[in-house]
Design a protein around this motif. Structure first.
Motif, short mmCIF file in Angstrom:
data_model
loop_
_atom_site.label_atom_id
_atom_site.label_comp_id
_atom_site.label_asym_id
_atom_site.label_seq_id
_atom_site.Cartn_x
_atom_site.Cartn_y
_atom_site.Cartn_z
N UNK A 22 8.17 -11.29 5.57
CA UNK A 22 6.99 -10.61 6.12
C UNK A 22 6.18 -10.07 4.95
N UNK A 23 4.89 -10.31 4.97
CA UNK A 23 4.01 -9.98 3.86
C UNK A 23 3.09 -8.83 4.23
N UNK A 24 3.02 -7.81 3.39
CA UNK A 24 2.12 -6.68 3.59
C UNK A 24 1.44 -6.37 2.26
N UNK A 25 0.36 -7.10 1.98
CA UNK A 25 -0.37 -6.92 0.73
C UNK A 25 -1.74 -6.36 0.98
N UNK A 26 -2.17 -5.46 0.11
CA UNK A 26 -3.48 -4.84 0.22
C UNK A 26 -4.15 -4.87 -1.15
N UNK A 27 -5.26 -5.56 -1.25
CA UNK A 27 -6.01 -5.54 -2.49
C UNK A 27 -6.51 -4.14 -2.78
N UNK A 28 -6.41 -3.72 -4.03
CA UNK A 28 -6.87 -2.39 -4.40
C UNK A 28 -5.93 -1.27 -3.99
N UNK A 34 3.16 -0.36 9.64
CA UNK A 34 3.58 -1.67 10.13
C UNK A 34 4.74 -2.21 9.32
N UNK A 35 4.68 -2.01 8.01
CA UNK A 35 5.76 -2.47 7.14
C UNK A 35 7.07 -1.77 7.48
N UNK A 36 7.01 -0.47 7.71
CA UNK A 36 8.23 0.28 8.06
C UNK A 36 8.82 -0.17 9.39
N UNK A 44 13.11 -10.22 4.88
CA UNK A 44 12.62 -9.67 3.63
C UNK A 44 11.18 -9.21 3.85
N UNK A 45 10.91 -7.97 3.49
CA UNK A 45 9.57 -7.40 3.64
C UNK A 45 9.02 -7.13 2.25
#
Length: 75
Positions: A32-38, A51-53, A4-5
């Protein structure tokens, strides 16, 4: 095990830390975590997006809030 992404703004970034603190919580997924503030769709971090892809998740959840979408946003 399914992969799960999660991709999104600061909510995803903070959710990762919230979940990591609960080590006893059993989740039958490889997350897998791909978080970006803002994060905003008109100025997305393309490195993070790439990277997420590359993860090629079985399930991909994109969390986009109302304040992340602007009149100049495009797909």
């Amino acid at each position: 095990m399914a992969k799960v992404v999660l991709f999104g703004d600061s909510y995803i970034k903070r959710l990762r830390f919230f979940c990591d603190e609960r080590k006893g919580l059993h989740v039958p997924y490889n997350v897998k975590w791909y978080g970006q503030g803002g994060l905003r769709t008109d100025r997305m971090n393309t490195d993070l997006y790439g990277k997420m892809l590359k993860e090629k998740g079985n399930i991909v959840i994109v969390a986009v809030g109302g304040n992340d979408i602007t009149p100049t946003s495009q797909l």
